[in-house]
Structure formats: structure tokens, C-alpha cells
Design an enzyme around this catalytic site. Structure first.
Site, PDB file in Angstrom:
ATOM      1  N   GLY A  71       0.850  -1.139   0.076  1.00  0.00           N
ATOM      2  CA  GLY A  71       0.106   0.111   0.005  1.00  0.00           C
ATOM      3  C   GLY A  71       0.907   1.268  -0.016  1.00  0.00           C
ATOM      4  O   GLY A  71       0.239   2.413   0.238  1.00  0.00           O
ATOM      5  N   THR A  72       2.300   1.150  -0.216  1.00  0.00           N
ATOM      6  CA  THR A  72       3.068   2.258  -0.110  1.00  0.00           C
ATOM      7  C   THR A  72       2.910   2.997  -1.592  1.00  0.00           C
ATOM      8  O   THR A  72       2.803   2.532  -2.456  1.00  0.00           O
ATOM      9  CB  THR A  72       4.651   1.575  -0.022  1.00  0.00           C
ATOM     10  OG1 THR A  72       4.684   0.983   1.077  1.00  0.00           O
ATOM     11  CG2 THR A  72       5.509   2.866   0.072  1.00  0.00           C
ATOM     12  N   SER A  97      -3.767   1.428  -3.981  1.00  0.00           N
ATOM     13  CA  SER A  97      -3.489   3.058  -3.485  1.00  0.00           C
ATOM     14  C   SER A  97      -4.531   3.139  -2.171  1.00  0.00           C
ATOM     15  O   SER A  97      -4.245   3.902  -1.369  1.00  0.00           O
ATOM     16  CB  SER A  97      -4.201   3.955  -4.485  1.00  0.00           C
ATOM     17  OG  SER A  97      -5.293   3.695  -4.829  1.00  0.00           O
ATOM     18  N   HIS A 131      -7.735  14.902   4.014  1.00  0.00           N
ATOM     19  CA  HIS A 131      -6.853  14.135   4.699  1.00  0.00           C
ATOM     20  C   HIS A 131      -6.389  14.877   6.019  1.00  0.00           C
ATOM     21  O   HIS A 131      -6.514  16.261   6.120  1.00  0.00           O
ATOM     22  CB  HIS A 131      -5.852  13.319   4.233  1.00  0.00           C
ATOM     23  CG  HIS A 131      -6.415  12.333   3.212  1.00  0.00           C
ATOM     24  ND1 HIS A 131      -6.871  12.613   2.064  1.00  0.00           N
ATOM     25  CD2 HIS A 131      -6.164  11.142   3.243  1.00  0.00           C
ATOM     26  CE1 HIS A 131      -7.092  11.428   1.414  1.00  0.00           C
ATOM     27  NE2 HIS A 131      -6.900  10.207   2.339  1.00  0.00           N
ATOM     28  N   LYS A 135      -0.621  14.049   6.395  1.00  0.00           N
ATOM     29  CA  LYS A 135      -0.348  13.494   5.177  1.00  0.00           C
ATOM     30  C   LYS A 135       0.236  14.461   4.223  1.00  0.00           C
ATOM     31  O   LYS A 135      -0.450  15.651   3.990  1.00  0.00           O
ATOM     32  CB  LYS A 135      -1.824  13.158   4.467  1.00  0.00           C
ATOM     33  CG  LYS A 135      -1.668  12.295   3.279  1.00  0.00           C
ATOM     34  CD  LYS A 135      -2.978  11.901   2.726  1.00  0.00           C
ATOM     35  CE  LYS A 135      -2.992  11.183   1.494  1.00  0.00           C
ATOM     36  NZ  LYS A 135      -2.102   9.753   1.446  1.00  0.00           N
TER      37      LYS A 135
END
Length: 233
Positions: A71-72, A97, A131, A135
């Protein structure tokens, strides 16, 4: 199932908790300074590491016969190289993603709506993602995936942060408090608007999806997506 965690930040720790709750074992916690790694102990690796480390983590796992869930974000310029190495070694790989089960249903809903809106030129599409303030990347990987889903199914050619010229999708990125993740897509005309929206209430959904993907991939060979895991396509 014996799970190795590549990246042991907030997401790694949450994945650990969920994996243990589902009666799995964590056999490795690989972080920046980790040197000795025993790949023979791993049934599967889950990678939520740094962009600079991801490609090396993946290829080492493939070379040792360890399936990988990743998921990087921020390393995808080497995605084709990574999948080629996976196939050369008869490995197994899922990149997403966003591993949230709800978000992956939202991806499908987004593409379905885009197909319906393709020939309705009176509507202009725009996107917003929100977000937490920690982030750093803008827009989010999830927003980019959503934009790509629209581009694939409409006459839009690209996306752009904030103001976009005709034919491109404008994406507004906001960083507010501890917001786990909100993504909305709006089709507006002079007479009405159509909006779809996904709101994450916490980050557990992302971690749970990654663990479910890890459970699904063990024993398989190939490059897959969450559509395969959830039987959506």
C-alpha cells in the site's frame, strides 16, 4: 498465517493488531534500520514502508518466494519493473492505493457513474479529497485512482490540482485535523448536481483490507488487484 510487516509506523502497528485479532502471527517487523531479515519464516509480506524502500522490499520478497501486499505510494515509476520481477519468480503481488473494502467498492461505483456521464456534456466533473495534516502528498493516491477511473471512461484527458483547463479534472486537496480520508466526486450542470462520496471514519478499514488481501493471496501466483480479492470485476 505468518506475516512480515515492512514498515512499522501507524499503519504497520494497526495491521499488526488486526492480524493478531484474526489469529495470525507477526514474524518480522522490518523498518529503516533492520538488517537481518529471515524470508524463510514468512507466508506473506505486507508493505507500508517509505517510497524509497518499497521497490527493494518487494523485489527481495519476490526473489525469496514471498507474496506481497503493498500500500506504499510514491514509487510507482518502478511498478512495471516490480511486476516483471514478480512474474520472473512466479510470485504473487497486490498493490492498491487504498485497501479499504468500502473504497474499492467506491472505485467501481465511480467508474460506473463515469460511463453514464460520458456523453452528458452539460456536466463538469470535479473532485475533493480531505486528509489529516500529517499527510504530505497531494492529491492522495486514492484521489489519483478515482481520477484515472474517470479518465478511462470519459473524454477527460488528465487531472490537475485546483484549477484545471477544459478537458481536465480539477482536484482540491485539503489537510484538516485528524481526518482519516474523505473523497467526493461532483458532476455539476446549470440545473443540478450529482455527487458520490466516501468517508472513512477511522484508519482500521485500510488495515483490515490489507490483512484480508494477505489472507486471499497466499498460495496464488500472479499480479492481482483488490477487484480480484473482492470479486468485483
Amino acid at each position: 498465517m505468518k506475516i512480515a510487516l515492512f514498515g512499522y509506523g501507524k499503519m504497520g502497528k494497526m495491521i499488526e493488531k488486526i492480524a493478531l485479532d484474526r489469529n495470525h502471527t507477526i514474524v518480522a517487523k522490518v523498518d529503516v534500520d533492520t538488517v537481518d531479515i529471515d524470508f524463510s519464516e514468512m507466508d506473506v509480506a505486507i508493505d507500508f514502508s517509505m517510497p524509497s524502500a518499497a521497490y527493494g522490499n518487494l523485489t527481495k520478497c519476490f526473489e525469496h518466494g514471498v507474496p506481497v501486499i503493498s500500500g506504499t505510494t510514491g514509487w510507482l515509476d518502478k511498478f512495471d519493473e516490480a511486476t516483471a520481477i514478480c512474474k520472473e519468480n512466479s510470485g504473487a503481488f497486490i498493490y492498491a492505493s487504498n485497501f479499504s473494502l468500502g473504497v474499492n467498492v467506491f472505485f467501481e461505483l465511480n467508474e460506473y457513474l463515469a460511463k453514464m456521464m460520458k456523453n452528458l456534456d452539460q456536466y463538469n466533473v470535479s473532485m475533493e479529497e480531505i486528509h489529516h495534516t500529517q499527510k504530505l502528498d497531494e492529491p492522495s493516491g486514492t484521489a489519483i485512482t478515482l481520477a484515472e477511473g474517470i479518465i478511462k471512461n470519459t473524454n477527460y484527458s488528465a487531472w490537475k490540482l485546483e484549477n484545471a483547463p477544459a478537458g481536465e479534472i480539477p482536484i482540491v486537496s485539503k489537510r484538516i485535523g485528524t481526518t482519516p480520508g474523505t473523497h467526493s466526486i461532483d458532476y455539476s450542470s446549470e440545473v443540478d448536481s450529482i455527487e458520490i462520496k466516501h468517508t472513512a471514519h477511522n484508519r482500521e478499514g485500510f488495515a483490515l483490507g490489507a490483512v484480508i488481501a494477505a489472507e486471499w493471496i497466499v498460495g496464488k501466483t500472479g499480479v492481482f488487484t483488490m477487484k480480484d480479492v473482492l470479486n468485483l470485476g
